[in-house]
Design a protein around this motif. Structure first.
Motif, mmCIF file in Angstrom:
data_model
loop_
_atom_site.group_PDB
_atom_site.id
_atom_site.type_symbol
_atom_site.label_atom_id
_atom_site.label_comp_id
_atom_site.label_asym_id
_atom_site.label_seq_id
_atom_site.Cartn_x
_atom_site.Cartn_y
_atom_site.Cartn_z
ATOM 1 N N VAL B 8 -2.286 125.108 32.880
ATOM 2 C CA VAL B 8 -1.466 124.051 32.306
ATOM 3 C C VAL B 8 -1.271 122.903 33.292
ATOM 4 C CG1 VAL B 8 0.879 123.541 31.521
ATOM 5 C CG2 VAL B 8 -0.267 125.615 30.733
ATOM 6 N N GLY B 9 -1.704 121.722 32.907
ATOM 7 C CA GLY B 9 -1.527 120.539 33.742
ATOM 8 C C GLY B 9 -0.077 120.097 33.759
ATOM 9 N N LEU B 10 0.459 119.827 34.955
ATOM 10 C CA LEU B 10 1.847 119.425 35.122
ATOM 11 C C LEU B 10 2.016 117.916 35.244
ATOM 12 C CD1 LEU B 10 2.821 122.000 37.889
ATOM 13 C CD2 LEU B 10 3.316 122.195 35.450
ATOM 14 N N GLY B 11 0.893 117.215 35.443
ATOM 15 C CA GLY B 11 1.015 115.799 35.760
ATOM 16 C C GLY B 11 1.242 115.600 37.247
ATOM 17 N N PRO B 12 1.467 114.345 37.649
ATOM 18 C CA PRO B 12 1.449 113.986 39.071
ATOM 19 C C PRO B 12 2.731 114.301 39.859
ATOM 20 C CG PRO B 12 1.861 112.040 37.750
ATOM 21 C CD PRO B 12 1.586 113.149 36.782
ATOM 22 N N LEU B 17 6.558 113.717 33.050
ATOM 23 C CA LEU B 17 5.147 113.485 32.741
ATOM 24 C C LEU B 17 4.387 114.770 32.409
ATOM 25 C CD1 LEU B 17 4.249 110.542 35.152
ATOM 26 C CD2 LEU B 17 4.710 110.467 32.692
ATOM 27 N N LEU B 18 5.131 115.878 32.248
ATOM 28 C CA LEU B 18 4.516 117.040 31.602
ATOM 29 C C LEU B 18 4.261 116.678 30.152
ATOM 30 C CD1 LEU B 18 5.737 118.787 34.022
ATOM 31 C CD2 LEU B 18 5.934 120.591 32.294
ATOM 32 N N LEU B 96 0.475 127.166 36.647
ATOM 33 C CA LEU B 96 0.937 125.792 36.814
ATOM 34 C C LEU B 96 -0.059 125.024 37.688
ATOM 35 C CD1 LEU B 96 4.727 126.441 37.649
ATOM 36 C CD2 LEU B 96 3.586 126.411 35.409
ATOM 37 N N CYS B 97 -0.555 123.892 37.190
ATOM 38 C CA CYS B 97 -1.580 123.127 37.895
ATOM 39 C C CYS B 97 -1.110 121.696 38.119
ATOM 40 C CB CYS B 97 -2.864 123.064 37.070
ATOM 41 S SG CYS B 97 -3.439 124.674 36.490
ATOM 42 N N GLU B 98 -1.055 121.282 39.383
ATOM 43 C CA GLU B 98 -0.699 119.890 39.686
ATOM 44 C C GLU B 98 -1.697 118.965 38.991
ATOM 45 O OE1 GLU B 98 0.368 121.707 44.021
ATOM 46 O OE2 GLU B 98 -1.218 120.224 43.854
#
Lengths: 240, 240
Positions: B8-12, B17-18, B96-98
């Motif tokens: 899952v992309g977390l955004g920057p 911004l999730l 969890l992925c930055e």
């Protein structure tokens, strides 16, 4: 005090791929603007539709279907004028942007007309590039890979040169360039490694190894992704 | 039936911004995993922290601070083993992925170990590339521009060649390569067009024309963006 111009990324199509921030701004917007191809429902508006409140003022920016060279100057002049009048009353305007506002797309043509006169805030969105890689089940780039985003309309020599210089590349806006691109990839020995995605994250999404894509042309909203970096990364299209 | 592995992309960095989808998956997760640099709080966990429920099982994947060549094989083997055992009980695991899971980053090393044995779903996120362009107030690419993502550690000759082939480019992971990159950009006449961003969307964000950046080195989470395509696109850093 004048209003703020918001350029808000909607993501690639799935309404759940709006950011929490985009959702908040759209839900509370008194005025929204969005690109609308003449004669078809606005794709941008469709993505956000369940979040748009009753009574919100809407400014559709009507574009001809194919704008291949310079964008239609008068249309953006007019839209900017309309938006500017709203901003001058002190009201914010939220512009809906497919994908990310600053990665290709048309928001920048409004922005360049308004940015020196008004406060602007750009809310980044999920790009279809990331959505397509997710759908193919294969990374875009890792470690020290060079990743190149290449528009499909480029001539063969240009395409080839960029492809050769990249560890991974994405060819966007495939459309009618599909046969030419496939021929080129085959010549470079990369056709087998190529993934194809159209309408990423939408119910009508197509995800397939490029060799298996049956049609002669592709829609505008399609891309080809190749990761040369590691042969272990075979395509693993997900069913979403 | 085994559980699903979610990347899952977390955004920057800004928790707003999730994506709505990432938020939903994290809030309902029974087990989460995330990269954690040894001795410092996990950045990924920090981004998502307000969404993690009490009682959620946590699998920190502890990495040494600098992993410059091949990623630490044993660490990923072990993490994949732990996650695999969870998935085999039928429980989902949310990683969890930055930023975005497939655009650089470390999720792919877990994914390559698990993807053939388990159902996987990748949720794309907002990349820091998009966030940095938004902060600089200038588009990444338009129309038929070629956009290249170039890792800072590449040698000068490699960097130069890619820069010359691109209409726009992003240099990531600037870190200690900053002086060398600045010298090269100056040689190519591009220093004046370069924007610099570190810690995009976080309270400690720095956004500045590169010429004005005062330090000799940059943090890892920093990038340089140059848009050659149109001289009218001057840098217009936003205060967010």
């Amino acid at each position: 005090m004048t209003g703020t111009l918001y350029g808000v990324g909607l993501g690639p199509g799935d309404p759940e791929l709006l950011t929490i921030k985009a959702h908040r701004l759209i839900c509370s917007a008194k005025t929204i603007a969005y690109p609308a191809a003449v004669g078809v429902p606005s794709f941008a508006r469709q993505i956000a539709s369940q979040y748009i409140q009753e009574g919100t003022t809407e400014i559709p920016i009507e574009m001809p279907m194919k704008v291949e060279r310079f964008p239609a100057k008068e249309i953006y002049d007019q839209a900017a004028e309309t938006i500017s009048r709203k901003l001058q009353t002190g009201e914010d305007v939220v512009v809906l942007c497919e994908g990310d506002p600053f990665l290709y797309g048309s928001f920048m043509y409004l922005y360049e007309r308004l940015r020196f006169d008004f406060n602007c805030e750009i809310v980044p969105g999920v790009s279809s590039i990331n959505a397509c890689a997710a759908a193919l089940g294969r990374p875009l780039a890792a470690r020290n890979d060079v990743l190149t985003i290449i528009p499909g309309p480029l001539e063969d020599e240009q395409l080839q040169h960029r492809i050769e210089q990249s560890d991974a590349f994405v060819i966007m806006k495939v459309g009618r360039h599909l046969p030419r691109v496939k021929t080129l990839l085959e010549k470079l020995g990369l056709l087998g490694a190529a993934g194809y995605v159209e309408r990423a994250t939408l119910p009508e999404m197509v995800v397939t190894p490029l060799v298996d894509y049956p049609n002669e042309t592709a829609p505008y909203f399609s891309m080809i992704i190749v990761y040369k970096g590691d042969e272990a990364w075979t395509l693993h299209p997900q069913s979403l």
